[in-house]
Design a protein around this motif. Structure first.
Motif, mmCIF file in Angstrom:
data_model
loop_
_atom_site.group_PDB
_atom_site.id
_atom_site.type_symbol
_atom_site.label_atom_id
_atom_site.label_comp_id
_atom_site.label_asym_id
_atom_site.label_seq_id
_atom_site.Cartn_x
_atom_site.Cartn_y
_atom_site.Cartn_z
ATOM 1 N N ILE A 42 0.835 -1.197 0.000
ATOM 2 C CA ILE A 42 0.000 0.000 0.000
ATOM 3 C C ILE A 42 0.873 1.251 0.000
ATOM 4 C CG2 ILE A 42 -1.687 1.333 1.331
ATOM 5 C CD1 ILE A 42 -2.850 -1.163 -0.058
ATOM 6 N N VAL A 43 1.888 1.277 0.850
ATOM 7 C CA VAL A 43 2.776 2.434 0.923
ATOM 8 C C VAL A 43 3.560 2.588 -0.385
ATOM 9 C CG1 VAL A 43 4.762 3.445 2.098
ATOM 10 C CG2 VAL A 43 2.963 2.344 3.427
ATOM 11 N N SER A 44 3.981 1.476 -0.974
ATOM 12 C CA SER A 44 4.704 1.533 -2.247
ATOM 13 C C SER A 44 3.867 2.199 -3.328
ATOM 14 C CB SER A 44 5.100 0.109 -2.676
ATOM 15 O OG SER A 44 5.661 0.112 -3.977
ATOM 16 N N ASN A 45 2.604 1.820 -3.410
ATOM 17 C CA ASN A 45 1.725 2.425 -4.412
ATOM 18 C C ASN A 45 1.478 3.903 -4.112
ATOM 19 O OD1 ASN A 45 1.358 0.166 -6.051
ATOM 20 N ND2 ASN A 45 -0.352 -0.593 -4.839
ATOM 21 N N ALA A 46 1.262 4.225 -2.851
ATOM 22 C CA ALA A 46 1.031 5.621 -2.475
ATOM 23 C C ALA A 46 2.254 6.482 -2.778
ATOM 24 C CB ALA A 46 0.674 5.710 -0.999
ATOM 25 N N ASP A 140 -5.814 0.292 -4.622
ATOM 26 C CA ASP A 140 -4.616 -0.456 -4.240
ATOM 27 C C ASP A 140 -3.618 0.420 -3.477
ATOM 28 O OD1 ASP A 140 -3.796 1.064 -6.391
ATOM 29 O OD2 ASP A 140 -2.853 -0.590 -7.484
ATOM 30 N N ALA A 141 -4.076 1.593 -3.041
ATOM 31 C CA ALA A 141 -3.254 2.468 -2.195
ATOM 32 C C ALA A 141 -4.019 2.876 -0.935
ATOM 33 C CB ALA A 141 -2.798 3.696 -2.970
ATOM 34 N N VAL A 142 -5.060 2.117 -0.603
ATOM 35 C CA VAL A 142 -5.771 2.294 0.670
ATOM 36 C C VAL A 142 -5.892 0.933 1.342
ATOM 37 C CG1 VAL A 142 -7.092 4.271 -0.191
ATOM 38 C CG2 VAL A 142 -8.103 1.994 -0.293
ATOM 39 N N SER A 143 -5.956 0.937 2.656
ATOM 40 C CA SER A 143 -6.108 -0.339 3.353
ATOM 41 C C SER A 143 -6.632 -0.113 4.761
ATOM 42 C CB SER A 143 -4.780 -1.111 3.393
ATOM 43 O OG SER A 143 -4.997 -2.449 3.812
ATOM 44 N N SER A 144 -6.763 -1.213 5.481
ATOM 45 C CA SER A 144 -7.279 -1.213 6.853
ATOM 46 C C SER A 144 -6.574 -2.314 7.631
ATOM 47 C CB SER A 144 -8.795 -1.470 6.852
ATOM 48 O OG SER A 144 -9.487 -0.534 6.060
#
Length: 206
Positions: A42-46, A140-144
């Motif tokens: 997630i961080v990689s995509n962001a 693909d740049a958000v999560s929980s």
């Protein structure tokens, strides 16, 4: 409970001529690192989204959720040159952010990434939609912490009127043409495909 707008069948493209801005909600503060589903990917995509925003001159806004308790934004995001607005509300639409948006001329399009999907991303999305803004959530740049919360939140946000997209789709839609003056720089960000963030189960149910 907020009422949403369902936009099934609608088609929108990201257009640099209508003032988009990129936001990173309390993106991956240190204490979330061991608990967020697919944290590294997630961080990689962001981080790629942030790099693209710099290349294309798209303003970026970063917020941090209670940094005194949860820690600062992780360095991998590459947002060290940006002012991170501390907050306790789940929405990022706090006074300093509202002022920054005014200074930017009230952008019409928001591109969102960050954590958590069912909290800060959701609350921010609802507030932006109520302002009449067009909201693109980079799925693909958000999560929980929970994949269940992530997927159900994405479903509700889509039903409410937000557009779900992916990191690579955003980058390509922003340039739209291989003749774009910044295309080669954006292309470098696409050499490696986006890592899998386990979204196929969600889309198989759509």
């Amino acid at each position: 409970m907020r009422r949403g707008r369902h936009l099934s069948g609608s088609c929108r493209k990201l257009d640099l001529q209508v003032q988009p801005f990129h936001t990173s909600n309390p993106h991956s503060t240190e204490k979330f690192r061991p608990n967020i589903f697919q944290f590294t990917n997630i961080v990689s995509n962001a981080a790629r989204l942030l790099q693209a925003a710099r290349v294309l001159g798209i303003p970026s806004i970063v917020t941090e959720q209670y940094p005194k308790g949860l820690g600062p934004t992780v360095p991998e995001l590459g947002a060290g040159d940006l002012t991170a607005h501390a907050k306790t509300k789940f929405t990022m639409m706090i006074e300093p952010v509202e002022k920054e948006l005014k200074a930017l001329g009230d952008p019409k399009i928001a591109i969102l990434c960050g954590i958590e999907t069912q909290a800060c991303i959701a609350c921010t999305t609802f507030d932006l939609l109520e302002k009449g803004m067009e909201v693109h959530i980079v799925a693909d740049a958000v999560s929980s912490r929970s994949q269940t919360d992530r997927l159900f939140a994405l479903s509700r946000l889509r039903q409410s009127g937000a557009f779900l997209t992916t990191t690579e789709a955003v980058l390509l839609q922003l340039v739209q043409d291989a003749k774009h003056p910044n295309f080669r720089e954006i292309q470098k960000l696409l050499v490696q495909p986006s890592p899998d963030t386990a979204l196929l189960a969600f889309f198989s149910s759509l």
